[in-house]
Design an enzyme around this catalytic site. Sequence first.
Site, PDB file in Angstrom:
ATOM      1  N   SER A  69     -21.583 -12.204 -20.310  1.00 25.45           N
ATOM      2  CA  SER A  69     -23.019 -12.482 -20.294  1.00 25.45           C
ATOM      3  C   SER A  69     -23.336 -13.796 -20.999  1.00 25.45           C
ATOM      4  O   SER A  69     -24.273 -14.505 -20.618  1.00 25.45           O
ATOM      5  CB  SER A  69     -23.804 -11.332 -20.930  1.00 25.45           C
ATOM      6  OG  SER A  69     -23.480 -11.172 -22.288  1.00 25.45           O
ATOM      7  N   SER A  70     -22.561 -14.156 -22.014  1.00 23.14           N
ATOM      8  CA  SER A  70     -22.781 -15.413 -22.737  1.00 23.14           C
ATOM      9  C   SER A  70     -22.506 -16.617 -21.849  1.00 23.14           C
ATOM     10  O   SER A  70     -23.277 -17.580 -21.827  1.00 23.14           O
ATOM     11  CB  SER A  70     -21.898 -15.470 -23.984  1.00 23.14           C
ATOM     12  OG  SER A  70     -22.214 -14.439 -24.886  1.00 23.14           O
TER      13      SER A  70
ATOM     14  N   GLY B 227       0.828  -1.199   0.000  1.00 20.66           N
ATOM     15  CA  GLY B 227       0.000   0.000   0.000  1.00 20.66           C
ATOM     16  C   GLY B 227       0.862   1.249   0.000  1.00 20.66           C
ATOM     17  O   GLY B 227       2.057   1.192   0.316  1.00 20.66           O
TER      18      GLY B 227
ATOM     19  N   SER C  26     -25.608  -9.594 -23.856  1.00 18.20           N
ATOM     20  CA  SER C  26     -24.960  -8.698 -24.815  1.00 18.20           C
ATOM     21  C   SER C  26     -24.319  -9.451 -25.961  1.00 18.20           C
ATOM     22  O   SER C  26     -24.058  -8.884 -27.010  1.00 18.20           O
ATOM     23  CB  SER C  26     -23.891  -7.876 -24.100  1.00 18.20           C
ATOM     24  OG  SER C  26     -22.795  -8.706 -23.742  1.00 18.20           O
ATOM     25  N   GLY C  27     -24.025 -10.733 -25.745  1.00 17.52           N
ATOM     26  CA  GLY C  27     -23.274 -11.496 -26.729  1.00 17.52           C
ATOM     27  C   GLY C  27     -21.793 -11.516 -26.415  1.00 17.52           C
ATOM     28  O   GLY C  27     -21.007 -12.218 -27.050  1.00 17.52           O
ATOM     29  N   GLY C  28     -21.384 -10.723 -25.398  1.00 17.65           N
ATOM     30  CA  GLY C  28     -20.001 -10.727 -24.962  1.00 17.65           C
ATOM     31  C   GLY C  28     -19.693 -11.976 -24.153  1.00 17.65           C
ATOM     32  O   GLY C  28     -20.575 -12.768 -23.832  1.00 17.65           O
ATOM     33  N   VAL C  29     -18.432 -12.141 -23.803  1.00 11.72           N
ATOM     34  CA  VAL C  29     -17.992 -13.355 -23.110  1.00 11.72           C
ATOM     35  C   VAL C  29     -18.727 -13.533 -21.777  1.00 11.72           C
ATOM     36  O   VAL C  29     -19.267 -14.602 -21.493  1.00 11.72           O
ATOM     37  CB  VAL C  29     -16.469 -13.318 -22.872  1.00 11.72           C
ATOM     38  CG1 VAL C  29     -16.027 -14.558 -22.093  1.00 11.72           C
ATOM     39  CG2 VAL C  29     -15.725 -13.237 -24.191  1.00 11.72           C
TER      40      VAL C  29
ATOM     41  N   TYR D  72       4.035  -3.145   2.483  1.00  9.87           N
ATOM     42  CA  TYR D  72       3.316  -2.446   3.554  1.00  9.87           C
ATOM     43  C   TYR D  72       2.706  -3.459   4.520  1.00  9.87           C
ATOM     44  O   TYR D  72       2.658  -3.225   5.733  1.00  9.87           O
ATOM     45  CB  TYR D  72       2.220  -1.561   2.969  1.00  9.87           C
ATOM     46  CG  TYR D  72       1.436  -0.797   4.019  1.00  9.87           C
ATOM     47  CD1 TYR D  72       1.820   0.486   4.410  1.00  9.87           C
ATOM     48  CD2 TYR D  72       0.313  -1.368   4.634  1.00  9.87           C
ATOM     49  CE1 TYR D  72       1.117   1.175   5.396  1.00  9.87           C
ATOM     50  CE2 TYR D  72      -0.396  -0.679   5.616  1.00  9.87           C
ATOM     51  CZ  TYR D  72       0.006   0.588   5.992  1.00  9.87           C
ATOM     52  OH  TYR D  72      -0.687   1.269   6.962  1.00  9.87           O
TER      53      TYR D  72
END
Length: 547
Positions: free
Chosen positions: A262-263, A89, A257-260, A117
């Site tokens: 959400s698919s 940190g 959406s068709g994206g990785v 840290y």
Amino acid sequence: MSNPLRLQTFVDLVHEDEQPKRRRSKNSALPADNNRPEQIILLDFGSQYTQVIARRIRECQVFSQILRYDTPALKLAALRPSGIILSGGPASVYAKNAPQPDPGIWKLGVPVLGICYGMQAMAHQLGGKVEKSDKREYGHAEIEQAGDSPLFAKMDAKQKVWMSHGDKVTKLPTGFGSVAHTSNSPYAAICEPARKLYGLQFHPEVHHTPNGKAIISNFVHGVCGCGRGWTMRSFIERAIEDIRNTVGSERVILGLSGGVDSSVAAALIHKAIGDQLTCVFVNNGLLRKGEAEGVQKVFGQNLHMKLHYEDATSIFMKKLKGVTDPERKRKIIGRTFVEVFQSATKHAGSAKFLAQGTTYPDVIESVSIAGNPSAMIKSHHNVGGLPKNMKFELLEPLRSLFKDEVRKVGEELGLPREIVWRQPFPGPGLAVRILGEVSQKRVSILQEADWIVIDEMKKADLYYKVWQTFAVLLPVKTVGVMGDERTYDNVVAIRAVESVDGMTADWVRLPYDLLARLSTRIINEVRGVNRVCLDISSKPPSTIEWE
């Protein structure tokens, strides 16, 4: 591990083996629970490398989760971790209001590893002393072992490490000993064997420390006694059981959406509950070329999922007219999506649960995990407040996974390569790749340029080998000459980055002949563009997306 389906007040504003017997140290005060996968808890003090540490632990096939630095010891005890790691940190432990862990963690009876840290916080709380160093250490350093430590098992006495600190431990707590030093730090590595407390002044998680992965593995497996039960197959088995237990006979709505992300979420939930799931696909007019048609074909026709399609292009374009500020764009898209999605769910039928493809980086980047030590960079496209009038319980089966793990789940579920290994696409769509005002004309220009980038990357057999490659439409015009005539048209930038989970990224050195083809095709085929540039920035300091 905490339930991966925890119901949280977050909403996706756009749309994504048998466990080994639990081995615990004999002095552990925590009860064994063979029904939970083993896990290492990572307390975040604001380090830029916190997520990297979590990834390194998972590479050891052990689950990890990041919690606030001040998480109460009682809460940690309830999670039954096999070990705890304190991250680095930016603060100084002796400063006023410096972040400190709950002192109760030293009495939990589980191994603790402090990094940078984290080591200083350990020494400071247990009676040691930390002071400002006369000579700061940043970059490469060489440590030399001064005693035996299970962290350095089967390693040479001298090894290269990566340092990044301006303070150092000058006095050890009672019971601690030094097991490694550098020319500047007499306590580069410390330990208190009786309670299995370990500290490293250097950063083992970064690739600049050659033996770093082995050091973390020695802590996770050798010291904490963890097996290798965190696999995507075991995750799927637990997730399916949890989904069924959580949902019961109720129905689920998922924003697709068709994206990785959400698919994979859709495939996982569909495998668990079948036709109890209905996917809602909202076309916000900011998708890639052919995206709307492709999603409907793959999920509706090929995978036989219930799919409701909503074309809201005109609504989004109207709301975005005249807007240039990136955060305003995101908020408008988020709010508009919720409104459209809410309307669409009424047509899709009643449901108790709202499912989404939220992943761990979505949560980490959107919420300041460590409070004041870390700051939110931007509002994330996948996480936001759930409106009070949306009466859903939330189902997020992927929220504990990093992107590469999500892809592995997709493979295990048998999704096509074109979906599983497609490159990430931002939730707000092309809006965050169009700098300045978003209009239908500017969207069309970028869609054509983006399609050429994808096409050429596939032809060069690079699309599935590179994390992300895309085009950006800049808010400037330049003079050009086309067909002996002067032009004054738009500039497109090409962005190509390599990454593992999107937390850090480096720009890709694309072949010159590929860059030449990209430039030639975009300028020749996309009306309104007369210049192409290349983005050669890494993350950090730049983000992957331009907005």
